[in-house]
Design an enzyme around this catalytic site. Sequence first.
Site, PDB file in Angstrom:
ATOM      1  N   GLU A   9       0.812  -1.228   0.000  1.00  0.00           N
ATOM      2  CA  GLU A   9       0.000   0.000   0.000  1.00  0.00           C
ATOM      3  C   GLU A   9       0.843   1.273   0.000  1.00  0.00           C
ATOM      4  OE1 GLU A   9      -3.350  -0.041   2.657  1.00  0.00           O
ATOM      5  OE2 GLU A   9      -3.016   2.022   3.279  1.00  0.00           O
ATOM      6  N   GLU A  41      -5.235   7.088  -0.196  1.00  0.00           N
ATOM      7  CA  GLU A  41      -5.732   7.772   1.007  1.00  0.00           C
ATOM      8  C   GLU A  41      -5.358   9.254   1.010  1.00  0.00           C
ATOM      9  OE1 GLU A  41      -3.394   5.122   3.681  1.00  0.00           O
ATOM     10  OE2 GLU A  41      -2.985   6.949   4.801  1.00  0.00           O
ATOM     11  N   ASP A  67     -10.123   8.434   1.565  1.00  0.00           N
ATOM     12  CA  ASP A  67     -10.568   8.710   2.936  1.00  0.00           C
ATOM     13  C   ASP A  67     -11.732   9.683   2.811  1.00  0.00           C
ATOM     14  OD1 ASP A  67     -10.896  10.075   5.464  1.00  0.00           O
ATOM     15  OD2 ASP A  67      -9.064   9.044   6.097  1.00  0.00           O
ATOM     16  N   HIS A  83     -10.085   4.462   3.377  1.00  0.00           N
ATOM     17  CA  HIS A  83      -9.113   4.561   4.463  1.00  0.00           C
ATOM     18  C   HIS A  83      -9.823   5.025   5.740  1.00  0.00           C
ATOM     19  CE1 HIS A  83      -6.224   7.238   6.726  1.00  0.00           C
ATOM     20  NE2 HIS A  83      -5.575   6.092   6.731  1.00  0.00           N
TER      21      HIS A  83
HETATM   22  C1  LIG Z   1      -0.173   3.024   9.697  1.00  0.00           C
HETATM   23  C2  LIG Z   1      -0.028   4.052   8.615  1.00  0.00           C
HETATM   24  O1  LIG Z   1       1.274   4.536   8.591  1.00  0.00           O
HETATM   25  C3  LIG Z   1      -0.992   5.220   8.776  1.00  0.00           C
HETATM   26  O2  LIG Z   1      -0.814   5.797  10.028  1.00  0.00           O
HETATM   27  C4  LIG Z   1      -2.432   4.797   8.586  1.00  0.00           C
HETATM   28  C5  LIG Z   1      -2.697   4.383   7.188  1.00  0.00           C
HETATM   29  O3  LIG Z   1      -2.041   4.760   6.253  1.00  0.00           O
HETATM   30  C6  LIG Z   1      -3.790   3.430   6.929  1.00  0.00           C
HETATM   31  O4  LIG Z   1      -4.551   3.123   7.843  1.00  0.00           O
HETATM   32  O5  LIG Z   1      -3.904   3.011   5.797  1.00  0.00           O
HETATM   33 MG   LIG Z   2      -2.441   3.583   4.408  1.00  0.00          MG
END
Ligand SMILES: C[C@H](O)[C@H](O)CC(=O)C(=O)O
Ligand SMILES: [Mg+2]
Length: 395
Positions: free
Chosen positions: A240, A268, A291, A318
Amino acid sequence: MTMPTIKAVRAFTVRGGGADYHDQGAGHWIDDHIGTPMGKYPEYRQSRQSFGINVLGTLVVEIEADDGTVGFAVTTAGEIGAFIVEKHLSRFLIGRKVTEIEKIWDQMYFSTQYYGRKGVVLNTISGVDLALWDLLAKVRKEPVHALLGGPVRDELQFYATGARPDLAKQMGFIGGKLPLHHVPAEGEEGLKKNIELLATMRERCGDDFWLMYDCWMSLDVNYATKLAWKAQEYGLKWIEECLSPDDYWGYAELRRNVPKGMLVTTGEHEATRWGFRLLLEMECCDIIQPDVGWCGGVTELIKISALADAHSKLVVPHGSSVYSYHFVITRQNSPFAEFLMMHPVPDQVVPMFTPLLLDEPVPVNGRMKASALDTPGFGVRLNPEVTLHRPYPVG
Ligand SMILES: C[C@H](O)[C@H](O)CC(=O)C(=O)O
Ligand SMILES: [Mg+2]
């Protein structure tokens, strides 16, 4: 039914969790040496807060109709967003019927286009749009999903994002998405560690559990290709957001490069139908991940999702808690949803926007009944114990 008109718009900010889910205390998994585009600078590698990932904070938008109904929503935009809502966007809302959502969106987008188009302005527009959907659904005494056509299935299924897919499996999720920890600047040693963590999680989770890597824009095509091929042995389901959201060409190349069967996902940090059109037409990915609190709200997500459907692509939004759930439950091309594990360890399920919202439903055994989303609006309330700040009160 005479439709009420909008009589007041208020924008507040909040610190510490909420919609700005990166705004967490020390020791949280979400800020533990996670790979980022700033990871090329050793001094910004250990903590994302060190380069300011949480500077914005949460924006709360409240819209009140003249019959006393109040709709609200939260997103990541903080004080800048509050300024834009109160000083600029409120003019397109006051005095309008609560049904005028499409026209209001168009006016918000095109009036800010000279300084907007993506990023914090679109986060802000999304917040206003979600508050409008909450308001209209409350006026109609229906959940938002009913306004979107109603559920196409009886329950949602979730994968979990967090540092412990092995615990997520025990909690009933269908998969676990790990944050990637090491960036290209950490060399072969870092790449080895990235693969070792995946191997450990595969060992703990068994063969049938989905495992994904979230690379949060931290890689280049060459590194991402190497990572994908090494990860194939451990059954990585998808890789991702490997690259900069502006590098559509890189995504198209990466998608051609990865092993057959491994999915490339992103989106996202993309916004609007025009941004997603590029991802889709350039064949950048297999799943798009808008998102709804950032891409333009529900009004825009409807269009993005239709475009994706016509390209035979899945939409797995997201994060964004209830704002995503009410959409995902209504769309065949959104067969499952993300749940972001906001517990610091994370060894238990806590509401994603905790402590800001009350009545925020959470998955139980990795699932959520459609009936958990049957309260009018998005079905959540602001927690009165959380102090809101209104930096730019107008009227
Ligand atoms: C965990 C990822 O770095 C970020 O904080 C959240 C994300 O990108 C996601 O849920 O997809
Ligand atoms: Mg992500």
